[in-house]
Motif scaffolding. Structure first.
Motif, short mmCIF file in Angstrom:
data_model
loop_
_atom_site.label_atom_id
_atom_site.label_comp_id
_atom_site.label_asym_id
_atom_site.label_seq_id
_atom_site.Cartn_x
_atom_site.Cartn_y
_atom_site.Cartn_z
N VAL A 1 0.82 -1.22 0.00
CA VAL A 1 0.00 0.00 0.00
C VAL A 1 0.85 1.27 0.00
O VAL A 1 0.32 2.37 -0.13
N LEU A 2 2.17 1.12 0.11
CA LEU A 2 3.03 2.30 0.16
C LEU A 2 3.01 3.07 -1.15
O LEU A 2 3.09 4.30 -1.17
N GLU A 3 2.90 2.37 -2.27
CA GLU A 3 2.81 3.05 -3.57
C GLU A 3 1.56 3.92 -3.63
O GLU A 3 1.59 5.05 -4.14
N ASP A 4 0.45 3.39 -3.12
CA ASP A 4 -0.79 4.16 -3.08
C ASP A 4 -0.64 5.38 -2.19
O ASP A 4 -1.08 6.48 -2.54
N CYS A 5 0.02 5.21 -1.04
CA CYS A 5 0.25 6.34 -0.14
C CYS A 5 1.12 7.39 -0.81
O CYS A 5 0.86 8.60 -0.71
N ALA A 6 2.16 6.95 -1.52
CA ALA A 6 3.05 7.88 -2.20
C ALA A 6 2.29 8.66 -3.27
O ALA A 6 2.50 9.86 -3.46
N ALA A 7 1.38 7.98 -3.98
CA ALA A 7 0.59 8.64 -5.02
C ALA A 7 -0.31 9.72 -4.43
O ALA A 7 -0.67 10.68 -5.12
N ALA A 8 -0.65 9.57 -3.14
CA ALA A 8 -1.49 10.56 -2.46
C ALA A 8 -0.65 11.62 -1.75
O ALA A 8 -1.20 12.46 -1.03
N GLY A 9 0.67 11.59 -1.94
CA GLY A 9 1.53 12.60 -1.33
C GLY A 9 1.80 12.39 0.15
O GLY A 9 2.20 13.32 0.84
N THR A 10 1.58 11.18 0.64
CA THR A 10 1.73 10.90 2.07
C THR A 10 3.18 11.05 2.51
O THR A 10 4.10 10.55 1.86
N LYS A 11 3.37 11.71 3.64
CA LYS A 11 4.71 11.96 4.16
C LYS A 11 5.09 10.99 5.28
O LYS A 11 6.26 10.69 5.49
N VAL A 12 4.09 10.55 6.05
CA VAL A 12 4.35 9.66 7.19
C VAL A 12 3.29 8.55 7.22
O VAL A 12 2.10 8.81 7.02
N VAL A 13 3.75 7.32 7.47
CA VAL A 13 2.85 6.18 7.63
C VAL A 13 3.03 5.62 9.04
O VAL A 13 4.17 5.39 9.49
N ILE A 14 1.93 5.46 9.74
CA ILE A 14 1.94 4.77 11.04
C ILE A 14 1.49 3.34 10.79
O ILE A 14 0.33 3.10 10.45
N ALA A 15 2.42 2.41 10.92
CA ALA A 15 2.11 1.00 10.66
C ALA A 15 1.71 0.32 11.97
O ALA A 15 2.56 -0.10 12.76
N ILE A 16 0.41 0.24 12.20
CA ILE A 16 -0.11 -0.43 13.39
C ILE A 16 0.21 -1.93 13.36
O ILE A 16 0.46 -2.55 14.39
N SER A 17 0.25 -2.48 12.19
CA SER A 17 0.36 -3.92 11.98
C SER A 17 1.52 -4.56 12.73
O SER A 17 2.64 -4.03 12.78
N GLY A 18 1.25 -5.73 13.32
CA GLY A 18 2.28 -6.57 13.91
C GLY A 18 2.66 -7.67 12.94
O GLY A 18 2.13 -7.75 11.83
N GLY A 19 3.60 -8.53 13.36
CA GLY A 19 4.04 -9.62 12.50
C GLY A 19 5.31 -9.30 11.75
O GLY A 19 5.64 -9.95 10.75
N PHE A 20 6.07 -8.30 12.24
CA PHE A 20 7.32 -7.92 11.58
C PHE A 20 8.51 -8.45 12.39
O PHE A 20 8.51 -9.60 12.79
N SER A 21 9.52 -7.63 12.63
CA SER A 21 10.76 -8.11 13.25
C SER A 21 10.56 -8.63 14.67
O SER A 21 11.40 -9.39 15.17
#
Length: 206
Positions: free
Chosen positions: A56-76
């Motif tokens: 979804v980062l490409e979609d955010c970039a297309a909307a000019g988004t500067k900051v994303v808060i990733a609530i999602s778990g399951g990473f490092s």
């Protein structure tokens, strides 16, 4: 629950909901994508499964988004595979010039904007204490305790996995924030301890 918390506390900015399946929440229509909103989006909160966040980062970039808060778990925090997923996601975000809070975070709070972008149904009291916590559960419990005890907060961030933005970044921001008079940190470990000491010395001398 995050949109409900934001709407409940009277957020002063504009709020848009995104879900490819459509629908409504409290009379607000879901857009199929961030780009479909047709406006520049400063901040995006992502609450989808970890394996889909990078997409979804490409979609955010297309909307000019500067900051994303990733609530999602399951990473490092979960596995070697999750770490690889996180590293790939960060690389993608940086290629778009997007900064990332989290992942694996409970969210943020900003009193000047009446923004309670948090997972738990806690209701912080506005005040002048800025708080960054490595534990989302302890952090949000402190916000609730503050409300009960009459202690207000100017800002709060659950830092999550610190894949991009980290303690040093938040401490620098708090130090410049006119709404903040006291800085509180709950720390389990620093990525850049020397920089933290430098910033703390600068704050103490100012």
């Amino acid at each position: 629950i995050v949109p409900s918390n934001i709407m409940r506390d009277g957020y002063k900015g504009e709020l848009y909901l995104v879900n490819p399946r459509g629908g409504e929440l409290n009379g607000m229509t879901f857009y199929p994508s961030a780009a479909a909103i047709g406006k520049e989006i400063d901040l995006a909160m992502v609450t989808i499964p970890a394996e889909n966040v990078e997409g979804v980062l490409e979609d955010c970039a297309a909307a000019g988004t500067k900051v994303v808060i990733a609530i999602s778990g399951g990473f490092s925090e979960s596995s070697p595979e999750g770490r690889a997923l996180e590293e790939s996601m960060v690389a993608k975000a940086r290629s778009y010039g997007i900064r990332v809070v989290g992942p694996n975070t409970m969210g943020i709070y900003s009193a000047p904007w009446s923004l309670t972008a948090l997972m738990p149904p806690v209701r912080p009291r506005p005040g002048h204490v800025a708080f960054a916590a490595q534990s989302g559960n302890l952090g949000t419990q402190m916000l609730g305790w503050g409300s009960f005890r009459g202690i207000g907060f100017s800002r709060f961030v659950c830092i999550g996995n610190e894949c991009d933005l980290e303690f040093a970044d938040y401490l620098e921001y708090f130090a410049r924030d006119e709404s903040t008079r006291v800085i509180l940190l709950y720390v389990e470990g620093f990525k850049r301890p020397r920089r933290i000491l430098e910033i703390a010395e600068e704050i103490s001398l100012s």
